[in-house]
Design an enzyme around this catalytic site. Structure first.
Site, mmCIF file in Angstrom:
data_model
loop_
_atom_site.group_PDB
_atom_site.id
_atom_site.type_symbol
_atom_site.label_atom_id
_atom_site.label_comp_id
_atom_site.label_asym_id
_atom_site.label_seq_id
_atom_site.Cartn_x
_atom_site.Cartn_y
_atom_site.Cartn_z
ATOM 1 N N ALA A 135 -19.039 -41.743 -47.864
ATOM 2 C CA ALA A 135 -17.887 -42.511 -48.335
ATOM 3 C C ALA A 135 -17.652 -42.490 -49.843
ATOM 4 O O ALA A 135 -16.512 -42.642 -50.281
ATOM 5 C CB ALA A 135 -18.009 -43.953 -47.864
ATOM 6 N N ALA A 136 -18.698 -42.349 -50.640
ATOM 7 C CA ALA A 136 -18.525 -42.489 -52.095
ATOM 8 C C ALA A 136 -17.638 -41.362 -52.657
ATOM 9 O O ALA A 136 -17.701 -40.250 -52.141
ATOM 10 C CB ALA A 136 -19.887 -42.462 -52.780
ATOM 11 N N LYS A 169 -11.350 -42.540 -49.514
ATOM 12 C CA LYS A 169 -10.930 -42.535 -48.105
ATOM 13 C C LYS A 169 -11.354 -43.824 -47.404
ATOM 14 O O LYS A 169 -10.595 -44.365 -46.604
ATOM 15 C CB LYS A 169 -11.474 -41.289 -47.406
ATOM 16 C CG LYS A 169 -10.867 -40.023 -47.983
ATOM 17 C CD LYS A 169 -11.473 -38.765 -47.425
ATOM 18 C CE LYS A 169 -11.049 -37.580 -48.270
ATOM 19 N NZ LYS A 169 -11.701 -37.554 -49.610
ATOM 20 N N ASP A 216 -16.234 -36.819 -44.336
ATOM 21 C CA ASP A 216 -15.671 -36.035 -45.427
ATOM 22 C C ASP A 216 -16.895 -35.431 -46.117
ATOM 23 O O ASP A 216 -17.464 -36.019 -47.028
ATOM 24 C CB ASP A 216 -14.866 -36.943 -46.362
ATOM 25 C CG ASP A 216 -14.160 -36.140 -47.434
ATOM 26 O OD1 ASP A 216 -13.498 -35.148 -47.089
ATOM 27 O OD2 ASP A 216 -14.279 -36.496 -48.616
ATOM 28 N N CYS A 265 -13.109 -30.415 -48.960
ATOM 29 C CA CYS A 265 -12.131 -29.938 -49.938
ATOM 30 C C CYS A 265 -12.509 -28.520 -50.366
ATOM 31 O O CYS A 265 -12.551 -28.204 -51.544
ATOM 32 C CB CYS A 265 -12.007 -30.892 -51.128
ATOM 33 S SG CYS A 265 -13.524 -31.130 -52.045
#
Lengths: 159, 316
Positions: B118-119, B123, B184, B238
């Protein structure tokens, strides 16, 4: 691990917000309140958080209020989020005045609304709830905003 | 475009491997020389979209609307340090494409959602916003230093429904299952790369020689196993690398009863790749999305939406 406040402790805390800022306790029904160190956290109620393994638990919810030298001080982030629930001890200030408060760290207010008592007050500018100030005798208002926010306000209100 | 000698970074060589796969490849190379545009996501937990826009104008920010109502593209602002809007928790600087994994996940009020990596919280906090700060979000990350920025952002944005945890995602010990999970994943970050037009050097390069693909495979498998039956997993990176994108999702499809779902997203994307360097991947991978920087004027991204046990999304 933080501990869930018992009904009586929760009531005492919310009673403070009711008495000081006129916030109806019912607004906080959807939340649990957890205590950790000298701080309390407002956490959207569900029954799962306390089941989480302590080994990886870091924090839950929004810092709500802390004990500062024996007094309860609402956090800046709480005021920014829930300040609109307050019906008293809210100081509505002009941008220029807020700029002076941030630049000097304190100001003397020329006139005060009757609804303000000495102690912590919520500072509002236009419709924006900024944070907390400490109102002392003699209409002296001390800024209690975080340093970076004070700098951002000073940049917005030069001079 | 001819790249200067300083840009003979392995990334550039690698990029040419995708020449046949990436639409308007020369356009991508040209785009690497342009500065990355800045976007602000308006945090509707603390303010209204119009209210925030008015305040930003007062602060001298010029911006354009985007296809996402709560996201604006910054055209010009003079401030070198954070705006008051930032300190008030009205905005979160977030790339257009970085919103796509959350829109694909489509978190709804009242759901239980896990963000496994999460960091710094872009998001996770957007998930909380889409859930109207209800339900339950677990925002996990592995590194203590990164947790600090995650905590600061959750606090600044005034979020009450989020539990922050620190653990290796692939070993996450969970007492319960989730409706939706976002991975992510840590990646090579190729979608963020820029070439400095003056020095010709490559910027935003991720350092280190970690076997990212192995970590990503462990994360996606663990994430899938934390879902309730019928739950939804979104895997994103990404980067443009096939090894870190399609190959990771293909790995999951081969090991679990997972099914890819079509993406319904508001910006242009290309379908995922099913053949690369002689390797064939699951045909379903065409349903994944590749967001190329030059097509969207933002960070390059990859997004896959996966359902557990072949079922559709849980009823909301």
């Amino acid at each position: 691990m933080p501990r869930l406040l018992k009904t009586e402790q929760r009531h005492l805390l919310l009673e403070f917000f009711h008495e000081r800022f006129g916030m109806d306790q019912g607004h906080f029904d959807p939340f649990d309140i957890f205590a950790f160190s000298r701080q309390a956290f407002l956490f959207r109620r569900q029954d799962k958080a306390l089941d989480w393994p302590a080994s990886s638990f870091v924090r839950c919810g929004l810092p709500f209020v802390r004990n500062v030298a024996g007094y309860l001080k609402p956090t800046t982030v709480f005021v920014q989020r829930f300040g609109n629930l307050a019906t008293k001890n809210v100081l509505d200030m002009e941008m220029e005045q807020v700029g002076q408060l941030c630049s000097n760290g304190e100001i003397i207010l020329s006139a005060l609304p009757a609804s303000l008592d000495t102690g912590y007050v919520i500072i509002k500018m236009q419709q924006h709830y900024l944070g907390i100030g400490l109102l002392l005798e003699g209409n002296r208002l001390l800024c209690r905003f975080p340093k970076a926010m004070r700098e951002a306000i000073s940049r917005l209100t030069p001079g | 475009m001819n790249l200067s000698p300083q840009t003979k970074h392995p990334f550039i060589t690698k990029l040419y491997e995708y020449q046949e796969l990436i639409p308007d490849f020369e356009g991508l190379i040209d785009h690497l020389y342009r500065p990355m545009p800045v976007y602000f996501r308006i945090n509707t937990i603390k303010t209204g979209v119009d209210e925030a826009k008015n305040f930003l104008r007062q602060e001298g920010v010029e911006f354009q609307d985007t296809i996402i109502p709560e996201l604006i593209k910054v055209v010009h602002h003079n401030h070198k340090r954070p705006l008051l809007s930032y300190h008030l928790g009205y905005i979160y600087p977030q790339a257009l494409s970085s919103c796509m994994p959350v829109l694909a996940l489509d978190p709804r009020p009242g759901e239980m959602v896990l963000d496994m990596c999460a960091a710094p919280g872009g998001k996770a906090t957007y998930i909380a916003q889409r859930m109207e700060d209800t339900g339950f979000v677990v925002a996990n990350d592995r590194k203590r230093g990164r947790i600090t920025s995650l905590l600061a952002n959750v606090k600044r944005l005034g979020i009450t429904n989020t539990l922050v945890t620190q653990a290796r995602g692939e070993h996450l010990d969970l007492p319960y299952k989730f409706d939706k999970v976002l991975v992510d994943a840590p990646c090579s970050g190729q979608g963020k790369y820029r070439i400095d037009p003056v020095s010709g050097t490559l910027k935003h390069v991720v350092k280190g020689k970690t076997d990212l693909s192995a970590i990503q495979k462990a994360l996606i498998k663990r994430a899938f196993d934390t879902l309730k039956p019928g739950g939804i997993l979104v895997y994103s990176t990404c980067t443009l690398s096939v090894e870190e994108n399609e190959e990771v999702v293909d790995f999951l499809l081969n090991r679990r009863r997972a099914k890819l779902l079509a993406l319904e997203l508001p910006i242009d994307f290309s379908p995922g790749i099913t053949q690369f360097k002689g390797k064939k991947y699951n045909e379903q991978l065409e349903l994944t999305g590749r967001f190329y920087p030059h097509r969207i004027d933002s960070v390059g991204f990859f997004v896959a939406k996966i359902a557990k046990d072949g079922t559709e999304a849980p009823a909301s």
